[in-house]
Each structure stands twice: as C-alpha cells, then as structure tokens.
Write a protein that holds these residues in place. Sequence first.
Motif, PDB file in Angstrom:
ATOM      1  N   SER A 265       5.512  22.733  -0.792  1.00  0.00           N
ATOM      2  CA  SER A 265       5.249  24.056  -0.226  1.00  0.00           C
ATOM      3  C   SER A 265       5.343  25.161  -1.275  1.00  0.00           C
ATOM      4  O   SER A 265       4.463  26.020  -1.380  1.00  0.00           O
ATOM      5  CB  SER A 265       6.213  24.340   0.933  1.00  0.00           C
ATOM      6  N   ARG A 271      -1.002  27.387   2.138  1.00  0.00           N
ATOM      7  CA  ARG A 271      -0.890  26.223   3.023  1.00  0.00           C
ATOM      8  C   ARG A 271      -2.046  25.242   2.849  1.00  0.00           C
ATOM      9  O   ARG A 271      -1.906  24.049   3.116  1.00  0.00           O
ATOM     10  CB  ARG A 271      -0.754  26.663   4.479  1.00  0.00           C
ATOM     11  N   GLU A 272      -3.215  25.733   2.358  1.00  0.00           N
ATOM     12  CA  GLU A 272      -4.369  24.854   2.182  1.00  0.00           C
ATOM     13  C   GLU A 272      -4.124  23.769   1.133  1.00  0.00           C
ATOM     14  O   GLU A 272      -4.812  22.750   1.121  1.00  0.00           O
ATOM     15  CB  GLU A 272      -5.603  25.673   1.765  1.00  0.00           C
ATOM     16  N   HIS A 275      -1.014  19.832   1.906  1.00  0.00           N
ATOM     17  CA  HIS A 275      -1.299  18.440   2.263  1.00  0.00           C
ATOM     18  C   HIS A 275      -1.564  17.603   1.010  1.00  0.00           C
ATOM     19  O   HIS A 275      -0.976  16.528   0.833  1.00  0.00           O
ATOM     20  CB  HIS A 275      -2.522  18.370   3.183  1.00  0.00           C
ATOM     21  N   SER A 276      -2.441  18.090   0.149  1.00  0.00           N
ATOM     22  CA  SER A 276      -2.819  17.313  -1.036  1.00  0.00           C
ATOM     23  C   SER A 276      -1.647  17.106  -1.981  1.00  0.00           C
ATOM     24  O   SER A 276      -1.450  16.013  -2.530  1.00  0.00           O
ATOM     25  CB  SER A 276      -3.967  18.009  -1.771  1.00  0.00           C
ATOM     26  N   LEU A 279       0.788  14.505  -0.469  1.00  0.00           N
ATOM     27  CA  LEU A 279       0.273  13.141  -0.579  1.00  0.00           C
ATOM     28  C   LEU A 279       0.307  12.649  -2.025  1.00  0.00           C
ATOM     29  O   LEU A 279       0.592  11.480  -2.283  1.00  0.00           O
ATOM     30  CB  LEU A 279      -1.149  13.075  -0.025  1.00  0.00           C
ATOM     31  N   ILE A 291       9.203  20.188   3.478  1.00  0.00           N
ATOM     32  CA  ILE A 291       7.989  20.907   3.876  1.00  0.00           C
ATOM     33  C   ILE A 291       8.335  22.048   4.825  1.00  0.00           C
ATOM     34  O   ILE A 291       9.114  21.887   5.764  1.00  0.00           O
ATOM     35  CB  ILE A 291       6.988  19.934   4.537  1.00  0.00           C
ATOM     36  N   LEU A 308       3.174  25.660   7.038  1.00  0.00           N
ATOM     37  CA  LEU A 308       2.233  24.987   7.922  1.00  0.00           C
ATOM     38  C   LEU A 308       2.524  25.329   9.378  1.00  0.00           C
ATOM     39  O   LEU A 308       3.665  25.619   9.747  1.00  0.00           O
ATOM     40  CB  LEU A 308       2.332  23.468   7.748  1.00  0.00           C
ATOM     41  N   SER A 312      -0.685  21.467  12.041  1.00  0.00           N
ATOM     42  CA  SER A 312      -1.054  21.004  10.704  1.00  0.00           C
ATOM     43  C   SER A 312      -0.025  20.017  10.164  1.00  0.00           C
ATOM     44  O   SER A 312      -0.378  19.035   9.493  1.00  0.00           O
ATOM     45  CB  SER A 312      -1.175  22.202   9.755  1.00  0.00           C
ATOM     46  N   PHE A 313       1.254  20.268  10.465  1.00  0.00           N
ATOM     47  CA  PHE A 313       2.306  19.354  10.010  1.00  0.00           C
ATOM     48  C   PHE A 313       2.136  17.972  10.643  1.00  0.00           C
ATOM     49  O   PHE A 313       2.326  16.942   9.982  1.00  0.00           O
ATOM     50  CB  PHE A 313       3.687  19.922  10.348  1.00  0.00           C
ATOM     51  N   LEU A 316      -0.470  16.160   8.797  1.00  0.00           N
ATOM     52  CA  LEU A 316       0.069  15.717   7.507  1.00  0.00           C
ATOM     53  C   LEU A 316       0.949  14.488   7.679  1.00  0.00           C
ATOM     54  O   LEU A 316       0.863  13.536   6.881  1.00  0.00           O
ATOM     55  CB  LEU A 316       0.863  16.849   6.844  1.00  0.00           C
ATOM     56  N   ARG A 319      -1.065  11.435   7.954  1.00  0.00           N
ATOM     57  CA  ARG A 319      -1.616  11.051   6.654  1.00  0.00           C
ATOM     58  C   ARG A 319      -0.554  10.398   5.777  1.00  0.00           C
ATOM     59  O   ARG A 319      -0.832   9.423   5.069  1.00  0.00           O
ATOM     60  CB  ARG A 319      -2.200  12.294   5.962  1.00  0.00           C
TER      61      ARG A 319
END
Length: 331
Positions: A265, A271-272, A275-276, A279, A291, A308, A312-313, A316, A319
């Motif tokens: 974070s 926030r965009e 996720h990446s 991961l 997070i 997030l 959205s969390f 994530l 994923r």
Amino acid sequence: MMLYILKDKKDYSLLKEKLNQSSASFKLLNLYGKNLILAWPDQYVKNISDESIEVAIEVKKPYVLSSNEWKKEPTIVNIGDVNIGSNKIVVAAGPCAVESEEQVETVAKAVKRAGASLLRGGAYKPRTSPYSFQGLGEEGIRILRKVGDEVGMPIVTEIMDTRDSLIFKNYVDMIQIGARNAQNFSLLREVGKLGKPVLLKRGLGNTVEEWLQAAEYILFEGNGNVVLCERGIRTFERSTRFTLDIGGMVAAKLMTHLPICADPSHPAGKRELVHSLALAAVAAGADMLLIEVHPTPEKALSDAEQQLTPESFEILMNRIKSLAKALGRDA
C-alpha cells in the motif's frame, strides 16, 4: 561475535567466570527455547571452551541473532492461531488510521470474510505534517481491541513512543515499528522487552543489512518473535510513492531466519497499483502482506489514495489465493 549455544540443564557458571576473566562483553539470553551466550569482541573469546557449550559459532555478520548462520530453520511467529512464516501467506488488513468504531467494524467484518487473518489499523499516526490527522491515540487502540475481539481477529498497530508501552502490552497482539522509527534504538529495545510479536518495517533509507541490524536490537532483549516488513524505500522514482524493493526483500529472506512481510500500500501510493505489487511480493516469497482497506477511501483522513475498498480487497484475496496455490502455498 561468538555465539555459544548451551547444553540443556548444564551449569554454565564456570563459562561466565571465564568470560569475565577475558574482559569480553557478553549477554546471556534465551531464544527459541535455547540458552545462548553472545560474546564479543572475538579476539578475547575465540579459544574459550567449557563443557556447558553445545556449539560455538563465530558469526561474522553484524546481525548475529537474526542471521541464519546459527539458526538454519525458518522462524514461525505465532499470534494466537495465526502462524507467520509457515506455508500459509498471512494477510493483515484494515484502515490506515482508526477513525471510528463503526469504520473499523465495517472493515474488519469485510476483510475477515475475504480471508484476512489479522486486523491492522493506525491509532498513533506518524505524519510528515504536524497539521495532518495524528490518530485517535489510546482511544483508537481500545476501538481496535474491541472490534478485534468481536470479530475474532488479532490486532496489529504501530507504537511511536516508549511511554505508551503499557497500553500496547495490555491491548495489542502484534506491535508495529514504523519506517520512521526503524532505527529508534530505545524504542526497539523497549518493544523487545515487552515480549510481544513485532512487525518491523524497513526504514525508507535503510539498507537490507541495517534493517536486519534493527531487528537485532529486539532479539537482543530475548524476543525472537519478529517479522520483517518491506514497505518501500525512497529512490529517485516519482511515479510511485516509494520503490517496493522486491530484490531487497528476497535478499533479506536468504540472509535471515525471520519471516518476511510486504506492505504494497505505502510504496504504491495509488490503489490502482496495490494489487500488482501485492502479487509480486507473494511471487517473490513474502510470508505476510499488510494491506490498507477503508469502507470509503475517498473520505479517509489518512492516505486516501492508496486504500482499497472492501470489494477490491476481496478480489485481491481471490487472486492471492490462486497465486499461492500455483506456488504450492496456502492463503
């Protein structure tokens, strides 16, 4: 530095006497169920022997106790039923700052439902500007504790001052040392003495070795329950808030027996990108993620752009679970 691992139920008073006569400095402590004596400088203690010594190890690294030169097996930090450093990737989630009981309760229920194991939230907020929201302080910790108990999640929050040690000892399950206090050695020692699990963030200008040496201050007080947290370092790059040092995180994992956490974070700043980065950290071997999640991020009093939404969390977490499965891990 010489590290002596002592035999169980052996009298080591003669060894202590030999060390005293050698003019060496030494520290007796118990870590991971073993009685240890740490002695320095080397030239005074290299040739000392005693029947109470099981193993004598000359550790050349400046981070002796956090080094995997003496402890080969990975350390697992236990917080209730949560095990950090095992096959499962542990996720701690919650708001950057505790703003109200309703806010924390809403987030806690959502992140637990999505699969988070720990509830994070800032009660004391170190802010660059003195005019920014500084957190609710003790009231914020009490809110975290109440909500954590209600939803059944251990809580993790940041300490900033040694004068707050008692409330952290009484209410907090895992104590976070923030990036700005990563080399506040008095605070590190005090937190080490509390014996609680510690989440130690890397300072924004610290090398990996300095990060491990900061952990050394906590272990030196007999507290081996330390999780190292990579949260981004300051570089010339301006497209992100900080640079998440994945390479440094991997290097640290090879240098220490302590589990590694990543905070996607703060380095993201947006926030965009969270996720990446999350991961990528999992793919690189992180044992834990930290997070930030807020019910209405645009209204957050702190770090609004990087938090997030609960929806959205949840995406994530799905994923992370898929990636963990591909890596032969759980989440």
